[in-house]
Structure formats: structure tokens, C-alpha cells
Write an enzyme that holds these catalytic residues in place. Structure first.
Site, PDB file in Angstrom:
ATOM      1  N   ARG A  53       0.844  -1.208   0.000  1.00  0.00           N
ATOM      2  CA  ARG A  53       0.000   0.000   0.000  1.00  0.00           C
ATOM      3  C   ARG A  53       0.875   1.253   0.000  1.00  0.00           C
ATOM      4  O   ARG A  53       0.511   2.278  -0.585  1.00  0.00           O
ATOM      5  CB  ARG A  53      -0.960   0.007   1.197  1.00  0.00           C
ATOM      6  CG  ARG A  53      -0.284   0.035   2.551  1.00  0.00           C
ATOM      7  CD  ARG A  53      -1.264   0.264   3.686  1.00  0.00           C
ATOM      8  NE  ARG A  53      -0.620   0.197   4.996  1.00  0.00           N
ATOM      9  CZ  ARG A  53      -1.182   0.578   6.125  1.00  0.00           C
ATOM     10  NH1 ARG A  53      -2.412   1.056   6.130  1.00  0.00           N
ATOM     11  NH2 ARG A  53      -0.536   0.481   7.279  1.00  0.00           N
ATOM     12  N   SER A 110      -5.198   4.969   5.459  1.00  0.00           N
ATOM     13  CA  SER A 110      -4.888   3.541   5.403  1.00  0.00           C
ATOM     14  C   SER A 110      -4.672   3.043   3.979  1.00  0.00           C
ATOM     15  O   SER A 110      -3.875   2.147   3.740  1.00  0.00           O
ATOM     16  CB  SER A 110      -6.008   2.720   6.052  1.00  0.00           C
ATOM     17  OG  SER A 110      -6.069   2.946   7.444  1.00  0.00           O
ATOM     18  N   GLU A 164     -19.033   2.913   0.041  1.00  0.00           N
ATOM     19  CA  GLU A 164     -18.262   2.243  -0.999  1.00  0.00           C
ATOM     20  C   GLU A 164     -19.048   2.044  -2.289  1.00  0.00           C
ATOM     21  O   GLU A 164     -18.516   2.201  -3.396  1.00  0.00           O
ATOM     22  CB  GLU A 164     -17.737   0.897  -0.493  1.00  0.00           C
ATOM     23  CG  GLU A 164     -16.589   0.991   0.504  1.00  0.00           C
ATOM     24  CD  GLU A 164     -17.068   1.178   1.933  1.00  0.00           C
ATOM     25  OE1 GLU A 164     -18.297   1.318   2.138  1.00  0.00           O
ATOM     26  OE2 GLU A 164     -16.218   1.192   2.849  1.00  0.00           O
ATOM     27  N   PHE A 219     -14.221  -4.870   2.085  1.00  0.00           N
ATOM     28  CA  PHE A 219     -15.420  -4.112   1.725  1.00  0.00           C
ATOM     29  C   PHE A 219     -15.763  -4.214   0.237  1.00  0.00           C
ATOM     30  O   PHE A 219     -16.629  -3.489  -0.253  1.00  0.00           O
ATOM     31  CB  PHE A 219     -15.255  -2.633   2.106  1.00  0.00           C
ATOM     32  CG  PHE A 219     -15.019  -2.411   3.579  1.00  0.00           C
ATOM     33  CD1 PHE A 219     -15.647  -3.211   4.515  1.00  0.00           C
ATOM     34  CD2 PHE A 219     -14.178  -1.405   4.017  1.00  0.00           C
ATOM     35  CE1 PHE A 219     -15.436  -3.016   5.877  1.00  0.00           C
ATOM     36  CE2 PHE A 219     -13.958  -1.200   5.381  1.00  0.00           C
ATOM     37  CZ  PHE A 219     -14.589  -2.006   6.311  1.00  0.00           C
ATOM     38  N   HIS A 238      -5.194  -4.000   2.864  1.00  0.00           N
ATOM     39  CA  HIS A 238      -5.468  -4.943   3.944  1.00  0.00           C
ATOM     40  C   HIS A 238      -6.014  -6.236   3.341  1.00  0.00           C
ATOM     41  O   HIS A 238      -7.134  -6.655   3.586  1.00  0.00           O
ATOM     42  CB  HIS A 238      -6.440  -4.340   4.959  1.00  0.00           C
ATOM     43  CG  HIS A 238      -5.907  -3.133   5.679  1.00  0.00           C
ATOM     44  ND1 HIS A 238      -5.461  -2.026   5.013  1.00  0.00           N
ATOM     45  CD2 HIS A 238      -5.767  -2.873   7.008  1.00  0.00           C
ATOM     46  CE1 HIS A 238      -5.047  -1.110   5.893  1.00  0.00           C
ATOM     47  NE2 HIS A 238      -5.211  -1.603   7.104  1.00  0.00           N
ATOM     48  N   ASP A 285      -6.226  -6.382  13.455  1.00  0.00           N
ATOM     49  CA  ASP A 285      -7.519  -5.831  13.045  1.00  0.00           C
ATOM     50  C   ASP A 285      -8.607  -6.902  13.110  1.00  0.00           C
ATOM     51  O   ASP A 285      -9.789  -6.587  13.152  1.00  0.00           O
ATOM     52  CB  ASP A 285      -7.442  -5.267  11.621  1.00  0.00           C
ATOM     53  CG  ASP A 285      -6.741  -3.913  11.589  1.00  0.00           C
ATOM     54  OD1 ASP A 285      -6.272  -3.477  12.652  1.00  0.00           O
ATOM     55  OD2 ASP A 285      -6.671  -3.311  10.509  1.00  0.00           O
ATOM     56  N   ARG A 289      -1.136  -4.504   4.189  1.00  0.00           N
ATOM     57  CA  ARG A 289      -0.927  -3.588   5.316  1.00  0.00           C
ATOM     58  C   ARG A 289       0.479  -3.771   5.869  1.00  0.00           C
ATOM     59  O   ARG A 289       1.141  -2.808   6.263  1.00  0.00           O
ATOM     60  CB  ARG A 289      -1.949  -3.880   6.417  1.00  0.00           C
ATOM     61  CG  ARG A 289      -1.749  -3.084   7.714  1.00  0.00           C
ATOM     62  CD  ARG A 289      -2.771  -3.525   8.745  1.00  0.00           C
ATOM     63  NE  ARG A 289      -2.781  -2.700   9.937  1.00  0.00           N
ATOM     64  CZ  ARG A 289      -2.221  -3.040  11.092  1.00  0.00           C
ATOM     65  NH1 ARG A 289      -1.572  -4.187  11.206  1.00  0.00           N
ATOM     66  NH2 ARG A 289      -2.296  -2.239  12.136  1.00  0.00           N
TER      67      ARG A 289
END
Length: 320
Positions: A31, A58, A85, A111, A135, A143, A194
Site C-alpha cells: 500500500r 490507510s 463504498e 469491503f 489490507h 484488526d 498492510r
């Protein structure tokens, strides 16, 4: 309005990034590598309009110097979509259909289900929209299992005309961004980590090796007895297993598969590694939901380790 890209400038930006990584290798999350790629590419492709579903910090989708699009400033190129989203993905489709804009946005991979209908429409319409989904595995650790995507890559890969890019390090991330940007006939997803990953590609290679969808990242020394296929953050595990096998006298190669769709060059109708490893192969990966713990402990808990990969390979060879 046609969003014809300045291919020479895109190529120059990618080359510069890869030269810097060759000179100074980086152990960073993909990322973070994506943010660096975005900064360079957005500078030469002003058609790119970014955003995030309230996860900018993030997703790393707002490169330095990119101002925010708002009622007060229509000149901005970054949109704060808020936690919506599906609406974000739908708006991106509308922007792409209008022309003159190449929209990209960020969210967590977990998501993807929220925006799946809009992603499917983009694939059906053949529109260039780019979804940065971070992620991307149990590697997000503490998480917890609610945020750890398990079935989501397979679900996305079931959508025809959608390219899923899952790079294994900073160099592959740059190459995958170039391919997503140049894919003018459909949407793309960049599935990013991540956690930090070591740079596995060393030295400068002018070729975009990810363009083939898969390639030998570690060739066999001689005739390979075993082929280890992996994507994203699991490539480093496969390379560690390669070392274990070599110490045990087993000749192996490691194949990185950053994009199944490019590798097979056919519509995405099959799912997962089963089509590649076939019935004679062994699969090491997730078969259930995750858990909450530091990511290295999670990989050990679920058996996604170099030792287990090596054991499976040796077992398939009929050795004790």
C-alpha cells in the site's frame, strides 16, 4: 476526453521508480509502494481522479500535492467519498463513462462486497476504473477476522473482464499500477498489503514482468522437480520454502502470479490456484475465517509457513 495516455511519459515515470528501487531496495507494505507509484503516475496523467471511502490514511491513495475536490475547489483531484463504498464505485463508473477522467479510489478489500454491483457493471461496460483495495489478507493481524478477506479474491476473480493485481513487493506494485492504468477496456483491482514486505526483485529490469500475469521470480537451478506458485504477500513464503527444499536436495522454482487474468489470457471464470496446481498439486492457504493476533503468529497458526510448503512439496514427490 478519450483519456489517451502519454505512453512515453508513463513509461519514463515507471522506469524512474524501478531504477530508484534497484538502487535502494525498500521493505515496505505494498500500500505504501502504491502511494509512491501514484505520486509519479498522477503527475504525468492529469486525467486521474483519486479518492477513498473515509480510509485515505490507510489506503495511501492521496499522494503528496494532490488537492481535494470540493464545492469550493473544482480543481482538486482527490474526493473524500465518506463511508459509502457502493456510491463511490458507482460514481467512478459515471466519471469513466463521461470521458476525460480515469477514476481510482481506495477501500479495504473486505469491503469489496459493498461495491461489487458497481464493479460488475464496470466490467460489463468495459470501463477503466481502478480500485485500490488494501489490507488484503490475514496479514493485517490484530484488526481481526472481521476485516481479514478470505473469499473476496475468489469472488472478484469470478467477474469476467476484471483484472485483479496482487503484487508481491514494491517493484511489482509499480508494474501492476502501470498495467491497471493502461487497461482501457475494463476495471482493475489492486490488492495491497498492510504489513511490510521485503523487496524480492533486485536490480533493474526494463521489462514489465507482471504483464504476463506470472513469471519465474526464482528459477530452478537445473530441472525443477517442484513448482511453487504464490501471489502477493505469500510469494516471500514460497521463496523461503524454496530455500528449505534446496537444503533438502529438492530442485524447485518459484512463480509469482500477480494477475491470474493476464496469466491465463482468458475470461475470469475459474477461481483460485486450483486451475494452476491441478489435482496433483498441494494447496497451502486459507480454508476458513481468520483470527485476531499479530500477523506472523496468524500465518503460523493457520499453517501458512515455508516449512509446511516444503513438506507438502516433498510429500508430493513421494519422499519421507
Amino acid at each position: 476526453m478519450r483519456a489517451d495516455l502519454p505512453s512515453d511519459q508513463i513509461a519514463a515515470a515507471v522506469r524512474s521508480l524501478k531504477e530508484k528501487l534497484a538502487a535502494e531496495p525498500k521493505e515496505i507494505a505494498t500500500r505504501s509502494a502504491s502511494e509512491g507509484a501514484l505520486e509519479a503516475l498522477a503527475a504525468v496523467a492529469p486525467e486521474m481522479i483519486g479518492g477513498s471511502a473515509d480510509l485515505t490514511g490507510s489506503n495511501n491513495t492521496k499522494p503528496n500535492g494532490m488537492s481535494v475536490f470540493s464545492a469550493a475547489d473544482y480543481g482538486g483531484r482527490f474526493i473524500h467519498y465518506g463511508v459509502r463504498e457502493h456510491a463511490m464505485a458507482a460514481a467512478m463508473n459515471g466519471m469513466a463513462l463521461h470521458g476525460g477522467v480515469i477514476p481510482y479510489s481506495g477501500k479495504f478489500l473486505i469491503f469489496a462486497d459493498y461495491c461489487r454491483p458497481a464493479i460488475r457493471l464496470a466490467a460489463l461496460m468495459g470501463e477503466r476504473v481502478i480500485h485500490v483495495m488494501t489490507h488484503d489478507s490475514i496479514g493485517l493481524g490484530e484488526d481481526g477476522p472481521t476485516h481479514q478477506p478470505i473469499e473476496h479474491l475468489a469472488a472478484l476473480r469470478a467477474i469476467p473482464n476484471l483484472h485483479i493485481f496482487r503484487p508481491c513487493d514494491a517493484v511489482e506494485t509499480v508494474e501492476c499500477w502501470q498495467l491497471a492504468l493502461e487497461n482501457s477496456s475494463g476495471p482493475s483491482v489492486l490488492a495491497l498489503t498492510r504489513q511490510n514486505l521485503p523487496q524480492l526483485r533486485h536490480g533493474f529490469d526494463a521489462t514489465n514482468r507482471c504483464a504476463d500475469g506470472g513469471y519465474e521470480i526464482v528459477p530452478a537451478q537445473g530441472s525443477a522437480q517442484v513448482s511453487l506458485f504464490a501471489t502477493g504477500s505469500e510469494v516471500v513464503i514460497a521463496i523461503a520454502a524454496h530455500k528449505i527444499l534446496r537444503e533438502r536436495g529438492v530442485t524447485a522454482r518459484v512463480v509469482s502470479l500477480p494477475c491470474f487474468e493476464l496469466f491465463r489470457a482468458l475470461p475470469a471464470i475459474r477461481q483460485g490456484l486450483d486451475e494452476i496446481i491441478d489435482t496433483d498439486g498441494a494447496f497451502i492457504g486459507m480454508t476458513g475465517f481468520g483470527a485476531s493476533a499479530p500477523y506472523k503468529e496468524l500465518y503460523r497458526h493457520f499453517g501458512i509457513t515455508a516449512e509446511n510448503v516444503a513438506k507438502a512439496a516433498v510429500h508430493r514427490l513421494g519422499r519421507i
